[in-house]
Scaffold this active site. Sequence first.
Site, short mmCIF file in Angstrom:
data_model
loop_
_atom_site.label_atom_id
_atom_site.label_comp_id
_atom_site.label_asym_id
_atom_site.label_seq_id
_atom_site.Cartn_x
_atom_site.Cartn_y
_atom_site.Cartn_z
N ARG A 137 -9.46 4.85 6.60
CA ARG A 137 -8.79 5.98 5.96
C ARG A 137 -8.83 5.87 4.43
O ARG A 137 -9.01 6.83 3.73
CB ARG A 137 -7.33 6.01 6.44
CG ARG A 137 -6.42 6.98 5.73
CD ARG A 137 -5.15 7.16 6.55
NE ARG A 137 -4.59 5.89 6.95
CZ ARG A 137 -3.44 5.39 6.47
NH1 ARG A 137 -2.73 6.05 5.61
NH2 ARG A 137 -2.99 4.22 6.91
N GLU A 145 -11.19 6.24 24.30
CA GLU A 145 -10.73 5.45 23.16
C GLU A 145 -9.78 4.35 23.64
O GLU A 145 -8.65 4.65 24.05
CB GLU A 145 -9.97 6.35 22.17
CG GLU A 145 -9.37 5.60 21.01
CD GLU A 145 -8.39 6.42 20.17
OE1 GLU A 145 -7.77 7.36 20.72
OE2 GLU A 145 -8.26 6.13 18.98
N ARG A 150 0.84 -1.21 0.00
CA ARG A 150 0.00 0.00 0.00
C ARG A 150 0.87 1.26 0.00
O ARG A 150 0.55 2.25 -0.64
CB ARG A 150 -0.89 -0.04 1.25
CG ARG A 150 -1.73 1.17 1.52
CD ARG A 150 -2.51 0.98 2.82
NE ARG A 150 -3.36 2.13 3.13
CZ ARG A 150 -4.15 2.21 4.21
NH1 ARG A 150 -4.20 1.21 5.06
NH2 ARG A 150 -4.88 3.29 4.44
N ASN A 200 1.40 2.15 14.66
CA ASN A 200 0.49 1.19 14.02
C ASN A 200 0.68 1.08 12.50
O ASN A 200 0.30 0.08 11.90
CB ASN A 200 -0.98 1.46 14.38
CG ASN A 200 -1.46 2.82 13.95
OD1 ASN A 200 -0.68 3.65 13.47
ND2 ASN A 200 -2.74 3.07 14.10
N TYR A 201 1.25 2.12 11.89
CA TYR A 201 1.61 2.05 10.46
C TYR A 201 2.97 2.73 10.29
O TYR A 201 3.05 3.80 9.69
CB TYR A 201 0.59 2.79 9.60
CG TYR A 201 -0.73 2.09 9.39
CD1 TYR A 201 -0.87 1.13 8.39
CD2 TYR A 201 -1.83 2.41 10.17
CE1 TYR A 201 -2.09 0.51 8.18
CE2 TYR A 201 -3.05 1.79 9.98
CZ TYR A 201 -3.18 0.83 8.98
OH TYR A 201 -4.38 0.21 8.77
N CYS A 208 -6.66 4.33 14.51
CA CYS A 208 -7.44 5.51 14.90
C CYS A 208 -8.83 5.45 14.30
O CYS A 208 -9.79 5.96 14.88
CB CYS A 208 -6.72 6.79 14.49
SG CYS A 208 -6.42 6.88 12.73
N THR A 209 -8.97 4.80 13.15
CA THR A 209 -10.25 4.73 12.45
C THR A 209 -11.06 3.49 12.82
O THR A 209 -12.07 3.20 12.16
CB THR A 209 -10.02 4.71 10.93
OG1 THR A 209 -9.04 3.71 10.66
CG2 THR A 209 -9.58 6.04 10.39
N GLU A 230 -3.20 14.02 12.66
CA GLU A 230 -4.20 12.96 12.63
C GLU A 230 -4.16 12.30 14.00
O GLU A 230 -3.18 11.66 14.37
CB GLU A 230 -3.88 11.94 11.53
CG GLU A 230 -4.93 10.84 11.45
CD GLU A 230 -4.42 9.56 10.83
OE1 GLU A 230 -3.39 9.58 10.14
OE2 GLU A 230 -5.05 8.52 11.07
N ASP A 256 10.61 17.05 22.48
CA ASP A 256 10.39 18.51 22.61
C ASP A 256 11.39 19.29 21.75
O ASP A 256 11.05 20.29 21.14
CB ASP A 256 10.54 18.94 24.07
CG ASP A 256 9.30 18.59 24.87
OD1 ASP A 256 8.35 18.01 24.27
OD2 ASP A 256 9.28 18.86 26.08
O1 G3H Z 1 -4.52 4.71 12.79
C1 G3H Z 1 -4.70 5.55 11.92
C2 G3H Z 1 -4.67 5.18 10.50
O2 G3H Z 1 -4.61 6.33 9.69
C3 G3H Z 1 -5.83 4.30 10.12
O3 G3H Z 1 -5.69 3.86 8.82
O4 G3H Z 1 -8.04 3.19 8.38
O5 G3H Z 1 -6.19 2.42 6.91
O6 G3H Z 1 -6.43 1.53 9.21
P1 G3H Z 1 -6.64 2.69 8.31
#
Ligand code: G3H
Length: 494
Positions: A448, A388, A114, A165-166, A295-296, A261, A226
Amino acid sequence: MTTTGETNTAPPTSRYRLAGHWREARPEQELKVLSPVDGSAVGSVHEFTVAEVDEVFAAARRARGAWAARPLTERTGLLHRFADLLAQNADPIARVLTMEIAKPCNDAKDEVVRSADYIRHTAEDALRLVGETQFSDAFPGQARNKLAIAHRVPVGTVLAIPPFNYPVNLAVSKIAPALATGNAVVLKPPSHGALSALMMCELAYQVGIPPTVLQAVTGRGSRIGDHLVTHAGVDLITFTGSSGTGTALARKAGMVPLLLELGGKDPAIVLDDADVEAAAADIVSGAFAYSGQRCTAVKRVLVTRVVADDLVAAIVRRTARLTVGDPRDNARITPLVDPEAAAEAERMTKDAEAAGAVVVHGGGREGNLMRPTVVDHVTEDMDLAWVEPFAPVLPVIRVGSAAEAVRLANRSEYGLQAAVFTCDIDMAIQLAARLDVGTVQVNGRTARGPDHFPFLGTKASGMGTQGVRPSIEAMTRVKSLVVNLREKDLGGRT
Ligand code: G3H
């Protein structure tokens, strides 16, 4: 969790790059990357000092002029070659990614592929960035004697901070638009994910992207964070992470453009007339992909009472099929990167249960491996309704009407995305108009991608818009050239 099996393909860690040059790593400045899968050391990275960060920004400043001066087609050509090499190396990078962040192996490979696609799309789209011209006589009282040529120029040096996470994809989604538009980039990879990010950077250098134009700075945020975000050499910060860190960053950064984000508590709203099975499939994949560490992710279900029993039954049925265990076996639910997230998710689940909610699936954890958990009858007084969890926990809140669902959706501090499941398109559109979020998905899970779609959050979920074109625009600023036109005698009739 303890696992045994294949060994990791970690990048060499005996040296590190500083301002484009290799340096020997010193043991006292070594930061081990421990795997959330089994606690093993996946590798180590250099812990940059504050003085080294200064050297990095100085090198970026020296390098960026020549980079911006190169023809756009040259820069995008290099990005295409970078994308190709990244795709060719998807397997070794994915193996490291899987051990660094416990991402299921197939998803880890998808992330790299991707990312290559993202770079290609960005390289193509950057070629089509055009400016605009205006004559002065469009404003009252003005003659047609001035011509404004507004075009886009790079902001300078971009500080890119992706999350764990990415670590590859959300690095690339910052780096590619920045480089295409002529900026220098200082990348601060997350501690978990730093090795994959460094492997990715090495591929960029192999195709000819200068190691002073793209530089990585590794180390603990607590030590250099910082200094990075307040550095005078930074012209734009693009950050993905928690709302807490993003808010703190925004306070410190001052007059620097920000692209943020942040967190989310995305609701899936399911109405009476929804296709319950289809909604359940989307909700389960939306809530539990990468163990909820997105996050999504769908982070709460707001379902009307009429279909609640059917929906919960369908969600539980599908959740029970999720495999739990080792990411190298492509288990869907894997150990969490942040052990505190597992503990916090368990606490919220127990608190909700004590207050009357019903755990209809899962609930337990072994260390950082949390079972996929569905909690029904969650109410507004419970943390689970608002906080969350970066973990596989899905609260279900039963509502009396679409209006109540909207009220609960909007009461959240977050405003990333929402999903609406209904067969009534008028209802979907009217609901969407009332939801205070960046994106509403109609009959689909929150997500996303595709990556060229605009991606943004309201309230505590972010600032600015990402996506291929919006990110390209965000990494540039408008520069206006006003040409003052003088009457000229052309020496005859035209
Ligand atoms: O964790 C935040 C990412 O932008 C989510 O991306 O919806 O492709 O998993 P995604």
